[in-house]
Design an enzyme around this catalytic site. Sequence first.
Site, PDB file in Angstrom:
ATOM      1  NE  ARG A   1      40.682  42.666  73.528  1.00 22.45           N
ATOM      2  CZ  ARG A   1      41.596  42.127  74.343  1.00 22.45           C
ATOM      3  NH1 ARG A   1      42.305  42.869  75.162  1.00 22.45           N
ATOM      4  NH2 ARG A   1      41.797  40.820  74.340  1.00 22.45           N
TER       5      ARG A   1
ATOM      6  CG  HIS B   1      41.110  38.639  79.354  1.00 26.36           C
ATOM      7  ND1 HIS B   1      41.360  39.656  78.471  1.00 26.36           N
ATOM      8  CD2 HIS B   1      42.273  38.467  80.041  1.00 26.36           C
ATOM      9  CE1 HIS B   1      42.596  40.095  78.615  1.00 26.36           C
ATOM     10  NE2 HIS B   1      43.182  39.383  79.564  1.00 26.36           N
TER      11      HIS B   1
ATOM     12  CD  GLU C   1      47.455  37.814  75.889  1.00 26.94           C
ATOM     13  OE1 GLU C   1      47.777  37.277  76.951  1.00 26.94           O
ATOM     14  OE2 GLU C   1      47.879  38.922  75.540  1.00 26.94           O
TER      15      GLU C   1
ATOM     16  CG  ASN D   1      46.427  41.060  73.121  1.00 26.65           C
ATOM     17  OD1 ASN D   1      45.734  41.781  72.402  1.00 26.65           O
ATOM     18  ND2 ASN D   1      45.932  40.383  74.133  1.00 26.65           N
TER      19      ASN D   1
ATOM     20  CE1 TYR E   1      51.038  44.631  77.193  1.00 21.61           C
ATOM     21  CE2 TYR E   1      50.338  42.590  76.173  1.00 21.61           C
ATOM     22  CZ  TYR E   1      50.042  43.731  76.881  1.00 21.61           C
ATOM     23  OH  TYR E   1      48.751  43.989  77.265  1.00 21.61           O
TER      24      TYR E   1
ATOM     25  CD  GLU F   1      45.705  42.619  76.285  1.00 19.13           C
ATOM     26  OE1 GLU F   1      46.838  42.439  76.778  1.00 19.13           O
ATOM     27  OE2 GLU F   1      44.722  41.916  76.582  1.00 19.13           O
TER      28      GLU F   1
END
Length: 464
Positions: free
Chosen positions: A83, A127, A172, A301, A303, A368
């Site tokens: 990606r 991005h 995002e 994504n 985290y 991600e």
Amino acid sequence: PATALAGAADGLPADFLWGVATSSYQIEGAVQEDGRTPSIWDTFCRVPGAVVDGDNGDIACDHYHRMPEDVAMIADLGVDAYRFSVAWPRVQPGGRGPANARGLAFYDRLVDQLLDKGVLPWITLYHWDLPQELEDAGGWPERDTAHRFADYSELVMDALGDRVRHWTTLNEPWCSAMLGYDQGHHAPGRKHFPDAMKAVHHLLLGHGLAAQRLRAAAPQPIQLGITLNMGNSYPASDHPADVDAARRADGLGARIYLDPLVHGRYPADVVADLARRGAELPVQDGDLEAIATPLDLLGVNYYSSHVFSGLPEDGEAAPAADGEPFSRLVKQDLPVTAMGWDIIPRGLTDLLTRLGRDYPGLPLYITENGAAFDDTADADGSVQDDDRTAYFADHIRAVAAARTAGADVRGYFAWSLMDNFEWAFGYDKRFGLVRVDYDTQRRTPKQSALWFRDTIRESRTRQS
Ligand code: PNW
């Protein structure tokens, strides 16, 4: 670490998609080559104090010049997919007008070399490197930017659509809108909440217009998606004020994107919250139909996750500024990464399970997941990053648990292939599976990279 590293992928199917991810500004460098014009990040990096140590992406990982070597490294990891993102100001300098053949040629070669090595290219069109000229014209709070993004997207499809089947419009949009236009931590560094909400709508509109154009221009069937960053938002207690704080956080962090994308409407509670803060989503006729263009997949994504309270701590006055109701993050007593982010694998299971329940029928991919830690490299560049390896193992297990609970998760991309320019943190924070020595540009796989490669290989041999 106490974490079991073996068998992390147990229970994932043989056709589960494994990948690694990067983005253009974070790795490419070569910012003035082959006709590329500045993006908002080239500009933002020059603002004193904006980026740690005054770092910038001028050279980054020099990927623009080392792409064949990097593709070989990706193939060595044994992943199915890579990606990456396309730099808008490389392929359409200034953000308007015709394609720049020299800029497109780079991605053309990248795609060919990936396919040659049996790695699927997963393209992200945006991005965060908005052409500076479009920011000068108002940026994402300006409606025209959405149309410019759709035009640009079609240029990339025309050039690469014969070979690329996986297309993601935005990475995002929360970060673009909130960090870029509300908090000012990211480019373009503006701080005005109502403008950030205009940006939310125009990012989503840009996604929708691009989705329509991409589908119409695609020379073969494509898989089309968008990538959102999300955590799970937990209330600190059953107290109504805590439950409401978690609702508001989830509203601005997740549902303001998911509901229009999937259901074609903004959530009424979020619209009401915005009105109290003097902000609105500038919707025009037809916008929501475009935004709800059917998706083939949703990129997630992940985290960390957060616990919210709507109750001030003892002695703390509840600030009532700009109509924003009181809300605070409740710090958990958990291990953190070098970013200071709590490590909460269960949040990923809960998030995916909830997405599967509230937005059924939409295949999910982790686009991600990863962690920065303070790596120490040996003289040969190797890094014994047990902490990062454990982070990956625990989160891959969390994905498998979500599948067991019914979520349709089909793939997992590690962030990131290699250490790179970590936005406002510059080169200070390292997320790579592969170590980058920024003096020599030497790449050395960390122990986490070898573990990731072995885990993918084992998961295939065990199940096929
Ligand atoms: C993502 N936050 O950014 C991006 O997609 C990557 O480019 C980046 O390198 C990676 O995560 C690690 O940070 C985020 O403040 C940046 O919540 C900030 C936040 C979330 C995601």
